[in-house]
Write a protein that holds these residues in place. Structure first.
Motif, short mmCIF file in Angstrom:
data_model
loop_
_atom_site.label_atom_id
_atom_site.label_comp_id
_atom_site.label_asym_id
_atom_site.label_seq_id
_atom_site.Cartn_x
_atom_site.Cartn_y
_atom_site.Cartn_z
N PHE A 97 0.83 -1.20 0.00
CA PHE A 97 0.00 0.00 0.00
C PHE A 97 0.87 1.26 0.00
CE2 PHE A 97 -2.84 3.14 2.09
CZ PHE A 97 -3.95 3.01 1.29
N GLU A 98 1.94 1.23 0.79
CA GLU A 98 2.85 2.38 0.85
C GLU A 98 3.55 2.59 -0.49
OE1 GLU A 98 4.44 2.36 5.40
OE2 GLU A 98 4.62 0.49 4.29
N LYS A 99 3.96 1.49 -1.12
CA LYS A 99 4.62 1.62 -2.42
C LYS A 99 3.66 2.16 -3.48
CE LYS A 99 8.06 -2.03 -1.79
NZ LYS A 99 8.54 -3.35 -2.26
N LEU A 100 2.42 1.72 -3.42
CA LEU A 100 1.42 2.20 -4.37
C LEU A 100 1.22 3.70 -4.22
CD1 LEU A 100 -0.81 1.66 -6.47
CD2 LEU A 100 -2.35 1.19 -4.55
N THR A 189 7.14 12.97 -16.34
CA THR A 189 7.10 11.59 -16.77
C THR A 189 5.94 10.86 -16.11
OG1 THR A 189 8.69 11.04 -15.04
CG2 THR A 189 9.57 11.46 -17.23
N GLU A 190 5.59 9.73 -16.70
CA GLU A 190 4.42 8.98 -16.25
C GLU A 190 4.68 8.22 -14.95
OE1 GLU A 190 1.47 5.78 -18.34
OE2 GLU A 190 3.62 5.41 -18.45
N TRP A 191 3.70 8.29 -14.05
CA TRP A 191 3.70 7.47 -12.84
C TRP A 191 2.36 6.73 -12.82
CZ3 TRP A 191 7.54 6.94 -9.12
CH2 TRP A 191 8.59 7.86 -9.18
N ARG A 192 2.41 5.41 -12.71
CA ARG A 192 1.18 4.65 -12.57
C ARG A 192 1.50 3.30 -11.94
NH1 ARG A 192 0.25 1.24 -17.49
NH2 ARG A 192 1.98 1.60 -18.92
N SER A 193 0.47 2.51 -11.72
CA SER A 193 0.66 1.20 -11.11
C SER A 193 -0.43 0.26 -11.60
CB SER A 193 0.61 1.32 -9.59
OG SER A 193 -0.67 1.77 -9.19
N CYS A 194 -0.17 -1.03 -11.46
CA CYS A 194 -1.19 -2.03 -11.75
C CYS A 194 -0.82 -3.31 -11.01
CB CYS A 194 -1.33 -2.28 -13.25
SG CYS A 194 0.16 -2.94 -14.04
N THR A 195 -1.77 -4.21 -10.93
CA THR A 195 -1.52 -5.50 -10.29
C THR A 195 -1.72 -6.61 -11.31
OG1 THR A 195 -3.82 -5.66 -9.56
CG2 THR A 195 -2.25 -4.65 -8.04
N VAL A 226 1.50 -9.81 -7.98
CA VAL A 226 2.55 -8.79 -8.00
C VAL A 226 1.96 -7.40 -8.19
CG1 VAL A 226 4.35 -10.34 -8.84
CG2 VAL A 226 2.90 -9.13 -10.49
N LEU A 227 2.70 -6.41 -7.72
CA LEU A 227 2.40 -5.00 -7.92
C LEU A 227 3.46 -4.43 -8.85
CD1 LEU A 227 0.98 -2.27 -7.19
CD2 LEU A 227 2.60 -2.10 -5.28
N LEU A 228 3.01 -3.79 -9.95
CA LEU A 228 3.93 -3.17 -10.89
C LEU A 228 3.87 -1.66 -10.71
CD1 LEU A 228 2.69 -5.88 -12.31
CD2 LEU A 228 3.85 -5.00 -14.34
N LEU A 229 4.99 -1.06 -10.40
CA LEU A 229 5.11 0.39 -10.28
C LEU A 229 5.85 0.90 -11.51
CD1 LEU A 229 6.10 0.70 -6.51
CD2 LEU A 229 3.82 0.75 -7.54
N ILE A 230 5.20 1.75 -12.27
CA ILE A 230 5.73 2.19 -13.56
C ILE A 230 6.07 3.67 -13.51
CG2 ILE A 230 5.29 2.36 -16.04
CD1 ILE A 230 2.95 0.17 -14.16
N HIS A 231 7.32 4.00 -13.76
CA HIS A 231 7.77 5.38 -13.88
C HIS A 231 8.34 5.55 -15.27
CE1 HIS A 231 10.75 8.77 -12.62
NE2 HIS A 231 9.70 9.24 -13.24
N ASP A 232 7.49 6.06 -16.19
CA ASP A 232 7.85 6.18 -17.59
C ASP A 232 8.23 4.80 -18.13
OD1 ASP A 232 8.04 7.66 -19.93
OD2 ASP A 232 10.17 8.01 -19.66
N ARG A 233 9.48 4.56 -18.50
CA ARG A 233 9.88 3.26 -19.04
C ARG A 233 10.38 2.29 -17.97
NH1 ARG A 233 14.41 4.41 -23.01
NH2 ARG A 233 14.35 2.13 -23.22
N ASP A 234 10.58 2.75 -16.77
CA ASP A 234 11.12 1.90 -15.71
C ASP A 234 9.99 1.23 -14.94
OD1 ASP A 234 13.81 2.52 -16.25
OD2 ASP A 234 13.62 4.41 -15.16
N VAL A 235 10.11 -0.08 -14.74
CA VAL A 235 9.08 -0.86 -14.06
C VAL A 235 9.73 -1.65 -12.93
CG1 VAL A 235 7.28 -2.61 -14.30
CG2 VAL A 235 7.81 -1.09 -16.23
N THR A 236 9.16 -1.52 -11.74
CA THR A 236 9.59 -2.30 -10.59
C THR A 236 8.46 -3.24 -10.20
OG1 THR A 236 10.99 -0.50 -9.78
CG2 THR A 236 10.41 -2.22 -8.20
N VAL A 237 8.77 -4.53 -10.07
CA VAL A 237 7.77 -5.54 -9.76
C VAL A 237 8.07 -6.10 -8.38
CG1 VAL A 237 6.68 -7.69 -10.49
CG2 VAL A 237 7.61 -6.11 -12.21
N SER A 238 7.06 -6.06 -7.50
CA SER A 238 7.24 -6.60 -6.15
C SER A 238 6.17 -7.63 -5.84
CB SER A 238 7.22 -5.48 -5.11
OG SER A 238 5.99 -4.80 -5.13
N ASN A 239 6.53 -8.58 -5.00
CA ASN A 239 5.62 -9.61 -4.52
C ASN A 239 4.60 -8.96 -3.58
OD1 ASN A 239 4.48 -11.68 -2.80
ND2 ASN A 239 6.12 -13.05 -3.46
#
Length: 262
Positions: A97-100, A189-195, A226-239
């Protein structure tokens, strides 16, 4: 308090309040109810039941809410582990939740431990909710409870005037003023998230530049939410169960398959 009529006031930076309360099924089973309430207009944006809410379930609900309504300026919750790890025994890692919230630049506010007055409005809301539920037979299933909660949401938002809102309904108050959104910066730049859930081939999908991209997470993570945090072209995936980062990517717009960074 302002002497201006409600419709003339400037929209404040009051947060989106969220909490989990409980109710019972007809057989005595205790279940949980998650809700999201606009702290300014008392507008109930989301309410849903479950046997018990986990961190990933709360992240999914918040992600859906952001997609549907846009990100709020801030959130206000208690210190439950589904919302924050700040009081956890082991410090440092942030929960899903904090990362989102960080990904969307949403300010997170938490009440002081042992000080429920901070969440006073949502606590009063729960009193209204439970009085309404008590006037009806206990549901037999969680799905029946979900149907009741949808009926309550419509009644609460559109038919019940609030004295604190100048005898307006929450829906009238919510639509009368512009909403406070996350603080803007020079970064455009773009900031978004998805699961998502890692599929049988060890991949998840992400839409980028109008096309579905397939991100290679690895077969060892098949079935992992997983939760995907997207900052423009960079994507971080966490459990979503552990909040551990399991893969990082930089999207290549010329390719559909995206290998993770070494």
């Amino acid at each position: 308090m302002s002497s201006l009529p409600y419709s003339s006031r400037v929209s404040s930076m009051r947060p989106l309040a969220s909490d989990i309360t409980h109710w019972y099924l007809a057989d005595g089973t205790r279940v949980e109810i998650l809700d999201f309430l606009d702290d300014h207009a008392r507008y109930l944006l989301e309410i849903r039941p479950a046997a018990a809410f986990t961190g990933p379930m709360v992240v999914t609900a918040m992600t859906e809410l952001i997609t549907r309504c846009g990100p709020p300026y801030s959130t206000l919750t208690d210190n439950g582990l589904v919302f924050t790890t700040r009081l956890a025994r082991f410090k440092g890692a942030r929960g899903g939740f904090e990362k989102l919230l960080a990904a969307h630049r949403i300010t997170q506010k938490n009440g002081r431990p042992g000080h429920p007055q901070t969440q006073g409005k949502i606590e009063r809301f729960h009193q209204t909710l439970k009085r309404w539920l008590k006037a009806r037979p206990l549901p037999n299933t969680i799905q029946e409870l979900a149907t009741l909660l949808t009926e309550f949401q419509t009644w609460y938002n559109t038919r019940r005037p609030h004295r604190s809102l100048g005898r307006r309904t929450p829906e009238q108050a919510y639509t009368a003023l512009p909403k406070a959104t996350p603080t803007s910066t020079a970064d455009t730049t773009e900031w978004r998230s998805c699961t998502d859930t890692v599929d049988k081939n060890g991949k998840v999908t992400l839409r980028y530049a109008g096309k579905l991209r397939h991100l290679g997470i690895g077969r060892s993570h098949v079935g992992t939410p997983v939760l995907l945090l997207i900052h423009d072209r960079d994507v971080t995936v966490s459990n979503m169960n552990t909040s551990q980062i399991i893969a990082e990517f930089t999207i290549d717009p010329t390719k559909n398959y995206q290998p993770k960074k070494p």
